[in-house]
Design an enzyme around this catalytic site. Structure first.
Site, short mmCIF file in Angstrom:
data_model
loop_
_atom_site.label_atom_id
_atom_site.label_comp_id
_atom_site.label_asym_id
_atom_site.label_seq_id
_atom_site.Cartn_x
_atom_site.Cartn_y
_atom_site.Cartn_z
CD1 TRP A 468 59.60 17.52 42.42
CD2 TRP A 468 59.49 15.36 41.82
NE1 TRP A 468 59.14 17.52 41.19
CE2 TRP A 468 58.19 15.92 40.54
CE3 TRP A 468 59.27 13.52 41.34
CZ2 TRP A 468 57.27 15.69 40.94
CZ3 TRP A 468 57.27 13.62 41.92
CH2 TRP A 468 57.25 14.47 40.69
CG ASP A 469 68.05 13.08 43.43
OD1 ASP A 469 68.34 11.67 43.67
OD2 ASP A 469 68.99 13.68 43.39
CE1 TYR A 470 62.36 15.81 47.58
CE2 TYR A 470 60.59 15.33 46.07
CZ TYR A 470 61.30 15.87 46.99
OH TYR A 470 61.21 17.56 47.14
CG ASP A 471 67.61 9.27 45.56
OD1 ASP A 471 67.83 9.76 46.39
OD2 ASP A 471 68.72 8.72 44.87
CE LYS A 497 67.72 11.96 48.58
NZ LYS A 497 68.75 12.27 47.27
#
Length: 795
Positions: A468-471, A497
């Site tokens: 989910w691009d929750y880096d 995030k």
């Protein structure tokens, strides 16, 4: 006779107006009926189709000049009020699109009602309908006035700080020598010359223009440094300016001639002075530059320049420069460089790197390296894909490609000898089938390394198998928290995030506040993906901006774009923040821009208050099969297509917005919050910023309505009881009361800002300055090249 004249006058005045209003009502009704039917068929609210039909019948009755239409619309209006309160409660912003437009129509209906033909019924006097219309007008005026007051505000009692916390900051000095002021990354300045009593008197002390304005593709996200009598700032093209801290006058300028085809930005530079060698040790070698400014560039170079002159330090690397592409293998232009300031740890300089994500697999490594601050020689490397590589990779090889990178800013604890890395993802973000075991274990994590050797001590993961691009985008904040028995615990506070706040013991990475694994959705994704069955939730701390979406939380400036947003929401798959990405549209919220982003948090160390700003901007996502993605067309970049070459899918993603360019969910879209680190409770929360410099369709409203806009950049706190913040969509630097969130002052900027302010005491005058780099807010077309300093008047 008089009655007949009155009847003829009434027919003349209503003969054409009432049917015209009827036609308009029919036109207003058609999109409500059309959209309402779609929404109802998707399982959504029936209100719109029912209200649309009622509005249509009202228009037909008006067209035939039947007074029954008046009573029908007033019944619809009353039902709308009941429905709006049932669905949204008495919250101000959710009621606006539900009630304002119907109230305007009700005013029109009341004003024309006395002019209907009598039809054998005694015609009502004008006084009653006109009085009701006047009441509605007064209500709308009051609503407009009320819109200029903050809503969705939380203020709870705060007990105050602790003696232990105050002791932590007693000897910190006043220089702002690191990106987060100290290596601990708390952005707290223990100075109080500017305080809650006199901050209202702040005024511009000086303004400097860099000559390198942020333009398309470049962003001014720079937090300058201040060391002694000099401020050091970098532009989006890595041009460094040294300024007189008292006057803003230029002392020197260094231009590395850095270029990148993609992103141009510099979030900060670093400062290095040689560590003092004990008398018993061998004398340190003579250095060409005593004090040095350390910078990385958008074309992947590590550079040292003399802090006094701006000249290259010739004894560092190759004439002052180290090529950071060494050991990385093939690096395409723009695919690897540094966006964040390097980390100085005693006589070491550590760097990670940003990797262009969502383009293709097998991109450059996310390896982290430390170089000698004296010579530029590589001292250690941490390659999570191959821990056996501790310096340069073997001849003919490279660091492991495609591993999670460290693009944000680490924090450093000199006493423990540990450096804390916030990690990203192995690219691409939305497909993880190809990822290695190591990539899965280290993505979206906090990793502690021995600062002198680069060997791992512990790790903590904030998202498992992140697709989910929750880096982890934010610098960890290191703070000694009060424990239950009165002792202090060395803590690491990591904002994310996701809006989750994790508090860990920075000695071993174990949670200090409770974290639990919760089941998450597994259905709806692509068949190849193996999702984690659970994800970590920090239940011992407040979560910020994480209330799950519902259809009722969809919003719009009008009923029509609210209806559009409801329809689009019901078309999407949404089961919370971990809705699996798939070939049908899904919704990501809080979204990959935040919750909390690279601006990071601040901790008021004297009071034990964590200050965070958040972004509430969801995105939609569709995984397109390879052939469809490859043939998407020329609008791919504009539509947000990530090619994800090397995988079976491209990723089509973009913001979830109405046709008017308004976010599809109800405000606020960004807030600033204060959290008590002793009680772990939310103390206050206020909307961040106003509509003054933005609005629907990209137009500026000019109205300072504090709706709460997306925020980019971080807060800074001071011993004067203040929070300084500038990362809003309107063009202001603000000062808030750190204990309540109340706005005490704001200073107008030439353009917006997306950076963190700093504050310091000038050694020349002893005055406290607050400085912000203002190059333009992220979504604003207004760009500039300003560095603005504020101070109290000279005594």
């Amino acid at each position: 006779m008089s009655n007949r004249l009155s009847a003829r006058g009434s027919r003349r005045s209503g003969g054409w107006l009432i049917p015209v209003v009827g036609v308009l009502f029919i036109l207003f009704a058609l999109p409500l009926i059309w959209g309402g039917v779609q929404l109802a068929m998707l399982g959504g609210s029936w209100y719109y189709v029912i209200a649309g039909i009622g509005l249509g019948f009202t228009g037909i009755l008006f067209f035939f000049r039947s007074r029954i239409g008046v009573w029908l619309y007033l019944a619809i209006f009353l039902a709308t009020i009941i429905w709006a309160i049932w669905e949204a409660g008495f919250s101000f912003w959710p009621l606006i699109p539900r009630l304002v437009a119907p109230a305007v129509l009700a005013i029109i209906v009341l004003l024309i009602s006395p002019y209907f033909p009598s039809q054998g019924i005694t015609r009502p006097a004008k006084g009653g309908p006109f009085a009701l219309a006047a009441l509605l007008v007064i209500g709308l005026i009051a609503t407009g006035v009320f819109a200029f007051s903050p809503h969705e505000v939380t203020r709870n009692a705060f007990a105050g700080g602790t003696a232990a916390a105050v002791a932590d900051v007693a000897d910190q000095g006043t220089d702002w020598r690191h990106y987060g002021r100290t290596p601990h990354g708390t952005r707290y300045a223990p100075i109080d010359q500017i305080n809650v009593e006199n901050v209202k008197d702040l005024e511009v002390a000086w303004t400097f223009r860099t000559g390198d304005p942020a333009i398309k593709g470049s962003e001014d996200q720079n937090t300058p440094l201040q060391v002694g009598d000099t401020v050091y700032a970098c532009t989006s093209h890595n041009i460094v300016h040294a300024l007189n801290a008292e006057t803003g006058e230029l002392r020197w300028k260094f231009d590395p001639q850095a270029k990148s085809p993609l992103w141009q930005r510099c979030r900060g530079v670093s400062y290095y002075e040689p560590v003092v060698v004990p008398p018993a040790a061998a004398p340190a070698p003579t250095m060409a530059c005593t004090a040095r400014i350390v910078l990385t560039t958008i074309d992947a170079r590590l550079i040292q320049i003399d802090a006094k002159t701006g000249e290259l330090c010739q004894d560092f690397g190759n004439g002052g420069t180290v090529d950071l592409k060494q050991g990385m293998g093939d690096v395409k232009d723009g695919f690897y460089f540094q966006t964040s300031a390097p980390t100085v740890m005693r006589d070491l300089i550590m760097v990670g790197g940003w990797v262009w994500d969502n383009v293709e697999t097998g991109e450059p490594s996310g390896a982290v390296r430390a170089f000698s601050a004296r010579t530029g020689e590589l001292v250690w490397a941490w390659d999570l894909g191959n821990p056996a590589i501790t310096k340069e990779p073997p001849a003919g090889e490279s660091y492991t490609r495609g591993t999670p990178n460290v693009w944000s800013t680490p924090a450093y604890d000199d006493e423990l000898g540990l450096v804390y890395l916030p990690t990203g993802n192995a690219t691409p973000d939305f497909y993880g089938v190809h990822r290695s075991k190591e990539a899965n274990e280290y993505s979206s994590s906090v990793v502690a390394l021995d600062a002198m050797t680069g060997r791992e001590r512990w790790k903590f993961q904030t998202v498992h198998h992140d697709v989910w691009d929750y880096d982890v985008p934010s610098q960890p904040a290191l703070y000694n928290m009060p424990g239950e028995g009165g002792e202090t615990v060395p803590a690491l506070v990591q904002v994310t995030k996701r809006g989750q706040i994790f508090v860990l013991d920075r000695r071993d990475g174990k949670p200090i506040t409770e974290v639990e694994e919760r089941p998450v959705p597994q259905e709806g994704g692509i068949p190849e993906e193996t999702l984690s069955p659970t994800q970590p939730y920090s239940v011992g701390m407040p979560s910020i901006g994480t209330e799950p979406f519902t259809e009722a939380r969809m919003w719009g400036a009008t009923p029509y774009d609210q209806l559009y947003c409801r329809i689009e929401f019901k078309k999407m798959r949404y089961e919370g923040e971990f809705t699996p990405p798939g070939t049908t549209m899904s919704l990501i919220y809080p979204g990959y821009y935040g919750g909390m982003n690279w601006g990071s948090a601040s901790i008021d160390e004297a009071n034990g208050l964590l200050i965070v700003n958040d972004i509430r901007m969801p995105q939609f996502l569709i995984l397109l099969p390879r052939e469809e993605a490859d043939n998407y067309g020329p609008s791919a970049a504009h539509d947000g297509l990530g090619t994800q070459l090397g995988t079976p899918y491209g990723a089509l993603k973009n913001g979830f917005m109405s046709p008017l360019g308004v976010p599809c969910h109800q405000p606020p879209y960004g807030t600033i919050s204060g959290i008590d680190l002793k009680s772990h409770q939310l103390v206050w929360q206020v909307p961040a910023g106003t509509l003054q410099d933005t609005g629907p369709l990209g137009m500026k409203t000019g109205l300072p309505i504090p709706i709460g806009m997306p925020t980019l950049g971080g807060p800074a706190t001071t011993a004067g009881g203040l929070v300084f913040y500038a990362g809003t969509q309107d063009y202001y630097l603000r000062a808030l009361n750190v204990k309540t969130g109340e706005e005490l002052w704001k200073g107008r900027l030439p353009v917006g800002a997306q950076a963190t302010p700093l504050t310091y005491i000038s050694p020349e005058s002893g005055r406290q300055f607050v400085v912000i780099s203002a190059g333009g807010a992220r979504q604003s077309p207004d760009r500039g090249d300003y560095i603005v300093a504020y101070a109290l008047k000279k005594q």
